[in-house]
Structure formats: C-alpha cells, structure tokens
Design a protein around this motif. Structure first.
Motif, PDB file in Angstrom:
ATOM      1  N   VAL A 111      -1.837   0.240  -6.522  1.00  0.00           N
ATOM      2  CA  VAL A 111      -1.319   0.124  -5.155  1.00  0.00           C
ATOM      3  C   VAL A 111      -1.518  -1.298  -4.651  1.00  0.00           C
ATOM      4  O   VAL A 111      -0.618  -1.877  -4.027  1.00  0.00           O
ATOM      5  N   GLU A 112      -2.668  -1.881  -4.927  1.00  0.00           N
ATOM      6  CA  GLU A 112      -2.927  -3.262  -4.488  1.00  0.00           C
ATOM      7  C   GLU A 112      -1.976  -4.246  -5.169  1.00  0.00           C
ATOM      8  O   GLU A 112      -1.459  -5.169  -4.533  1.00  0.00           O
ATOM      9  N   GLU A 131       3.482  -3.728   3.600  1.00  0.00           N
ATOM     10  CA  GLU A 131       2.630  -3.071   2.608  1.00  0.00           C
ATOM     11  C   GLU A 131       2.721  -1.561   2.750  1.00  0.00           C
ATOM     12  O   GLU A 131       3.082  -1.042   3.804  1.00  0.00           O
ATOM     13  N   ARG A 132       2.370  -0.867   1.674  1.00  0.00           N
ATOM     14  CA  ARG A 132       2.359   0.593   1.672  1.00  0.00           C
ATOM     15  C   ARG A 132       0.949   1.069   1.378  1.00  0.00           C
ATOM     16  O   ARG A 132       0.249   0.508   0.547  1.00  0.00           O
ATOM     17  N   SER A 133       0.564   2.136   2.045  1.00  0.00           N
ATOM     18  CA  SER A 133      -0.747   2.719   1.776  1.00  0.00           C
ATOM     19  C   SER A 133      -0.603   3.825   0.730  1.00  0.00           C
ATOM     20  O   SER A 133       0.506   4.245   0.398  1.00  0.00           O
ATOM     21  N   LEU A 134      -1.720   4.279   0.241  1.00  0.00           N
ATOM     22  CA  LEU A 134      -1.715   5.364  -0.735  1.00  0.00           C
ATOM     23  C   LEU A 134      -1.113   6.623  -0.120  1.00  0.00           C
ATOM     24  O   LEU A 134      -0.383   7.362  -0.781  1.00  0.00           O
ATOM     25  N   ILE A 185       2.688   6.456  -0.210  1.00  0.00           N
ATOM     26  CA  ILE A 185       3.199   6.711  -1.563  1.00  0.00           C
ATOM     27  C   ILE A 185       3.109   8.193  -1.886  1.00  0.00           C
ATOM     28  O   ILE A 185       4.038   8.781  -2.448  1.00  0.00           O
ATOM     29  N   GLU A 186       1.983   8.823  -1.519  1.00  0.00           N
ATOM     30  CA  GLU A 186       1.817  10.253  -1.788  1.00  0.00           C
ATOM     31  C   GLU A 186       2.838  11.092  -1.014  1.00  0.00           C
ATOM     32  O   GLU A 186       3.408  12.038  -1.560  1.00  0.00           O
ATOM     33  N   GLU A 215       7.866  14.402  -1.175  1.00  0.00           N
ATOM     34  CA  GLU A 215       9.201  14.690  -0.660  1.00  0.00           C
ATOM     35  C   GLU A 215      10.242  14.752  -1.769  1.00  0.00           C
ATOM     36  O   GLU A 215      11.233  15.442  -1.642  1.00  0.00           O
ATOM     37  N   SER A 216      10.018  14.014  -2.849  1.00  0.00           N
ATOM     38  CA  SER A 216      11.041  13.990  -3.904  1.00  0.00           C
ATOM     39  C   SER A 216      10.872  15.091  -4.904  1.00  0.00           C
ATOM     40  O   SER A 216      10.142  15.952  -4.871  1.00  0.00           O
TER      41      SER A 216
END
Length: 84
Positions: free
Chosen positions: A57-58, A71-74, A77-78, A83-84
């Motif tokens: 992730v970093e 930026e995206r957090s964990l 992403i989860e 959703e997919s």
C-alpha cells in the motif's frame, strides 16, 4: 525387440515398482524421512503477510503521490475489493 531394450525396460520398471512399493508400505511419513520442520510459525507468517500488505500500500501511494493522485488507505482498497 532386441535383448538390450528388453533388459533395460525390465530393470527400469523394476526400480520404479520397488520405489512405489517402498513408499506405500513404509511405516514412516515423508515428513519424518525428510526431517521437515516449518521454519516459521503460523503467527509469524500472518505477521509477515500484514507487513507485506502495508509495504505494498505504501509503495502504491508513493507512485500515486508522484503522479499527483490522492493517496489510498487500506480501508479504501478493501472496500473497493469487496464491491467488485
């Protein structure tokens, strides 16, 4: 069929059958024969997996910063993954 081919085939088949029979009738397990022991515990494996995810992730966020993207957090992403 010549004699050499016949003798060679019988020898190879005999070795193959012998190895199979030794494996089937052996009292010891393959782990005992190989003296195999896990190198890390399940807890250490889980901890390493969490560390790997954090590093991925970093690294992804470092690329996103260079491209000017947020930026995206964990958790982001989860939730996208669920959703997919």
């Amino acid at each position: 069929m010549d004699t050499f081919t016949l003798v060679s085939t019988v020898i190879v088949a005999g070795v193959f059958v012998t190895v199979i029979l030794l494996g089937v009738f052996s009292k010891r397990s393959a782990l005992e024969i190989l003296d195999w022991k896990p190198t890390r515990s399940a807890e250490a494996e889980a901890e390493a997996e969490v560390d790997d995810i954090e590093q991925m992730v970093e690294a992804q966020n470092a690329l996103r910063r260079r491209r000017g993207k947020p930026e995206r957090s964990l958790e982001d992403i989860e939730s996208e993954w669920r959703e997919s």
